[in-house]
Design a protein around this motif. Structure first.
Motif, PDB file in Angstrom:
ATOM      1  N   LEU A  52       0.799  -1.218   0.000  1.00 41.80           N
ATOM      2  CA  LEU A  52       0.000   0.000   0.000  1.00 41.80           C
ATOM      3  C   LEU A  52       0.835   1.275   0.000  1.00 41.80           C
ATOM      4  CD1 LEU A  52      -3.084   0.413   0.094  1.00 41.80           C
ATOM      5  CD2 LEU A  52      -2.889   0.649   2.576  1.00 41.80           C
ATOM      6  N   ASP A  60      -2.573  -2.105  -8.027  1.00 40.41           N
ATOM      7  CA  ASP A  60      -3.387  -1.261  -7.158  1.00 40.41           C
ATOM      8  C   ASP A  60      -4.867  -1.448  -7.479  1.00 40.41           C
ATOM      9  OD1 ASP A  60      -3.847   0.509  -5.097  1.00 40.41           O
ATOM     10  OD2 ASP A  60      -3.823   2.256  -6.422  1.00 40.41           O
ATOM     11  N   CYS A  82      -6.679  -0.274  -0.814  1.00 44.79           N
ATOM     12  CA  CYS A  82      -5.992   0.203  -2.015  1.00 44.79           C
ATOM     13  C   CYS A  82      -5.891   1.726  -1.958  1.00 44.79           C
ATOM     14  CB  CYS A  82      -6.727  -0.243  -3.281  1.00 44.79           C
ATOM     15  SG  CYS A  82      -8.337   0.540  -3.512  1.00 44.79           S
ATOM     16  N   ARG A  83      -5.115   2.266  -2.858  1.00 44.74           N
ATOM     17  CA  ARG A  83      -4.907   3.714  -2.851  1.00 44.74           C
ATOM     18  C   ARG A  83      -6.173   4.480  -3.219  1.00 44.74           C
ATOM     19  NH1 ARG A  83       0.415   5.212  -2.020  1.00 44.74           N
ATOM     20  NH2 ARG A  83      -0.627   7.172  -1.579  1.00 44.74           N
ATOM     21  N   GLU A  87      -7.835   7.341  -0.850  1.00 44.03           N
ATOM     22  CA  GLU A  87      -8.128   8.693  -1.324  1.00 44.03           C
ATOM     23  C   GLU A  87      -9.589   9.057  -1.064  1.00 44.03           C
ATOM     24  OE1 GLU A  87      -6.295  11.022  -4.896  1.00 44.03           O
ATOM     25  OE2 GLU A  87      -7.886   9.711  -5.678  1.00 44.03           O
ATOM     26  N   LYS A  94      -3.365   9.695  -4.079  1.00 41.87           N
ATOM     27  CA  LYS A  94      -2.657   8.654  -4.830  1.00 41.87           C
ATOM     28  C   LYS A  94      -1.346   9.230  -5.380  1.00 41.87           C
ATOM     29  CE  LYS A  94      -6.448   6.052  -6.930  1.00 41.87           C
ATOM     30  NZ  LYS A  94      -7.019   5.729  -8.243  1.00 41.87           N
ATOM     31  N   LEU A  98       3.140   6.634   0.900  1.00 45.43           N
ATOM     32  CA  LEU A  98       2.575   6.918   2.216  1.00 45.43           C
ATOM     33  C   LEU A  98       3.702   7.291   3.173  1.00 45.43           C
ATOM     34  CD1 LEU A  98       0.065   3.948   2.680  1.00 45.43           C
ATOM     35  CD2 LEU A  98      -0.454   6.296   1.999  1.00 45.43           C
TER      36      LEU A  98
END
Length: 122
Positions: A52, A60, A82-83, A87, A94, A98
């Motif tokens: 992640l 992704d 997931c991204r 978001e 995204k 991170l």
């Protein structure tokens, strides 16, 4: 960036018909009981870092399995799978890695959900 308290986000997620249907099943509960919270969270830390945290994670949107480990179930339940979900639910953009703070936060949300879900099974 100010991230919402885990309790606040869990309350929001509990109002989602999709997110609220997730719960640990017998296989994941048994595994959790064998391993304990500390070990499960350690696995989660690794999963988040590998699957992640990169700016563009491999596969992704499909990188988190739907079953097989308590962390996977918790990730879908908490929209940390997931991204795109990060978001949408957390406003974590995204296409950028991170931060350590974000990874720690995601783990805290997952742990709060696990604690909440385990209470339902007692």
């Amino acid at each position: 960036m100010t991230l919402p308290k885990p309790e606040f986000i869990l309350n929001r997620l509990n109002h989602s018909s999709f997110r609220s249907r997730f719960t640990l099943k017998e296989k994941e509960l048994s595994y959790f009981q064998q391993q304990g919270m500390e070990k499960i969270i350690s696995h989660g830390k690794d999963f988040i870092a590998q699957r992640l945290a990169p700016a563009e994670p491999k596969n992704d949107g499909k990188q988190t399995p739907w079953k097989g480990h308590p962390i996977f179930i918790a990730q879908h339940a908490t929209a940390t799978c997931c991204r795109g979900c990060l978001e949408k639910w957390y406003k974590i953009p995204k296409k950028q890695p991170l931060t350590q703070e974000e990874q720690t936060y995601i783990l805290s949300v997952i742990q709060a959900w696990l604690t909440q879900d385990l209470q339902k099974h007692q």
